[in-house]
Each structure stands twice: as structure tokens, then as C-alpha cells.
Write an enzyme that holds these catalytic residues in place. Sequence first.
Site, PDB file in Angstrom:
ATOM      1  N   LYS A 147      62.703 122.080  20.201  1.00 64.83           N
ATOM      2  CA  LYS A 147      61.466 122.688  19.715  1.00 64.83           C
ATOM      3  C   LYS A 147      61.862 123.885  18.851  1.00 64.83           C
ATOM      4  O   LYS A 147      62.142 124.965  19.363  1.00 64.83           O
ATOM      5  CB  LYS A 147      60.562 123.118  20.869  1.00 64.83           C
ATOM      6  N   ARG A 163      50.213 125.959   8.755  1.00 63.20           N
ATOM      7  CA  ARG A 163      49.513 125.315   9.853  1.00 63.20           C
ATOM      8  C   ARG A 163      48.067 125.778   9.994  1.00 63.20           C
ATOM      9  O   ARG A 163      47.164 125.009  10.250  1.00 63.20           O
ATOM     10  CB  ARG A 163      50.252 125.589  11.175  1.00 63.20           C
ATOM     11  N   GLU A 186      58.893 122.017  10.452  1.00 67.60           N
ATOM     12  CA  GLU A 186      59.055 123.445  10.701  1.00 67.60           C
ATOM     13  C   GLU A 186      59.968 124.061   9.650  1.00 67.60           C
ATOM     14  O   GLU A 186      61.041 123.505   9.336  1.00 67.60           O
ATOM     15  CB  GLU A 186      59.675 123.637  12.088  1.00 67.60           C
ATOM     16  N   LYS A 242      58.952 124.286  28.087  1.00 68.32           N
ATOM     17  CA  LYS A 242      59.327 125.658  27.785  1.00 68.32           C
ATOM     18  C   LYS A 242      59.787 126.355  29.056  1.00 68.32           C
ATOM     19  O   LYS A 242      59.293 126.084  30.144  1.00 68.32           O
ATOM     20  CB  LYS A 242      58.146 126.419  27.161  1.00 68.32           C
TER      21      LYS A 242
END
Length: 315
Positions: free
Chosen positions: A74, A95, A128, A231
Site C-alpha cells: 500500500k 483523487r 499512486e 494496516k
Amino acid sequence: MHEFLDKASVSYYEGYPIISDEEFDLLAEKHNYNTVGYTVTDAVPHAYQMYSLQKCFNLDDAPLDVDKCICTPKLDGAAVSLLYAAGTLVLALTRGDGKQGRDITDKMRWLVPTHISNKSGLIQITGEVVAPKEITNARNYAAGSLNLKDISEFRSRAENLCFVAYDIQGRGDTTFRKAMKCLAHNGFNVVTDFDSSAYPTDGEVYRVDSYDSFYKMGYTAHHPRGAFALKEQKEGVITELLDVVWQVGKSGVVSPVAILRPVEVGEALVSRATLHNIEYIRSLNLEIGCNVEVIRSGEIIPRIVRRVDIQKNSS
């Protein structure tokens, strides 16, 4: 608290965060905050909505069978959508709130192929923009670069930026792996084989490989059901807020600091913690003598993330 988190969200997506990712995740979870992204005033709609990912902090609680998922890093940068029409890049957007974002086509032309081999229809590629970890505040550097008004200044930073694709819509691929191979063939960095060791990450992403299965699972208002983010969230330690003092930083800004009953957090004895500003203090409803939860953000800076009201047993 929701008003404060709205402000923190805007600052995060613009590349100038006022709190750390760990703090935001903790506060969002504890205060049931689900708003994603932020609304921009000069907005342009994405061809396909950019959803956020459901967060999971323990694989035992994973919403999918991880043995049947593809796991990728990520990346911690700035999410972007690229729209190709008949194989030509026609639009790139930040975004934003996932439904619409800011036009950054003039900047992304310096980071991605302007033409791809697919010559029919509209293709949206999402990914990203990241900067190397060696750059101080790399995530802020990446996001802040996309908000620069001066294209020449952006070009001077472009050599430190990299776009990594992590999804594609509109092409009709059967599997995620095949879609990523196609993008790699067209000159993109792709998340399935990108060496992320030199770039900031904040967890791992698990998703089903089959696009058919992915789309059949559908979406919630915020997340796809066929993917989630794992996470790491460290547990905070409870202690007492003894006092608040104000100090002048190197930049001349006056900010509040919490004086705490000394407590061990992550193998370090902590007696002081950052409080950011008076708005942060009010949003957590802090007062002298209350109990608070403290974490060490980034394993270094102690921060208060919430007030803890402990019930006392009556005798």
C-alpha cells in the site's frame, strides 16, 4: 471531532497534513468517521469512482480469504486517475472525494505514457504518485507537487516522482494480474512487481484476482468488497493529563504541549506530548486531570489521540 477530521482530511490530500496517518486512523476509528477525500471547488468528475479501501488491523479479522487474494504494498503517496481516449491521455485528476478531483493533466504528462496500445473506448487507470523515502516528508512532497501552480517548478521535481498503477477500468481484463501485465507492457510501473523498498508504504492491500468476482462482490458507499487494506495500528497507553503549557517552535509558531504523568510508550518514558493547537484540544474535550491515550507517532513523537473516561467502582 468530525469537523476537525474534515479539516485534517483536506490538509492530508493537499499534501500538508496537520496530524499523522496513525493519529488520523485512530481518531477516525474511535469517532466513527467515514468521510473519504475532500471536495474541490474546481472539480472534474472521474470516469469511474475512486473508492477508498476498507481498513483491517489484524488478518484474523480480514473480510476476505487472504489465501485467495493478491497482496501488494500500500504505497503512501497521492492517488491519481488517468483517462485515455482511443489510446491517448486526455485527462488526469487528483483523487479529490473519489467522485471528482482537480485537473492535473499538464503535470501527469511528465510522469506517465501519453499513449497506450488500447485504441478503443475510454480507459481509466488509477495509481499512486510517490516520492522516495530519502526525501523528507516524502508523502507530502508527492501530494504537494501535484498542487503546484507553476508547471516549471513541477518539472524540476518530476525526476523525484514516480507513478505506480494499481487498477484499470474499461478494458475488460479477466484478472488483476493480466491487467497489470498489460499496463507494464505499455510502460507503466505496476504495483504487482514494483520494488517499494525505497518508497513510503503504510500497509498492504489484499484483493481478489478475478475481475468477475471482484465486481460481483460489489461496493459499499465507500469501499469495494473485493479488496481491503491491512494496516498496522499500535495500541496506545493510558495516562493522566497533568497540565498544558505553550511553547514557541523554531518557526515562531506557538503550540500547546501536554504534560503527562510519566508512562512507558514503546520502550520510551513519555512525560510530554504534542497537542497541535487549541482546536485539537477542544475537539478531544481535554481538560486537566482527565485520562488520555498516548501513542508514539512514527515511533518517535508522542501524541494524544483521545480522552479516556474511566468508570470508577462505587464502594
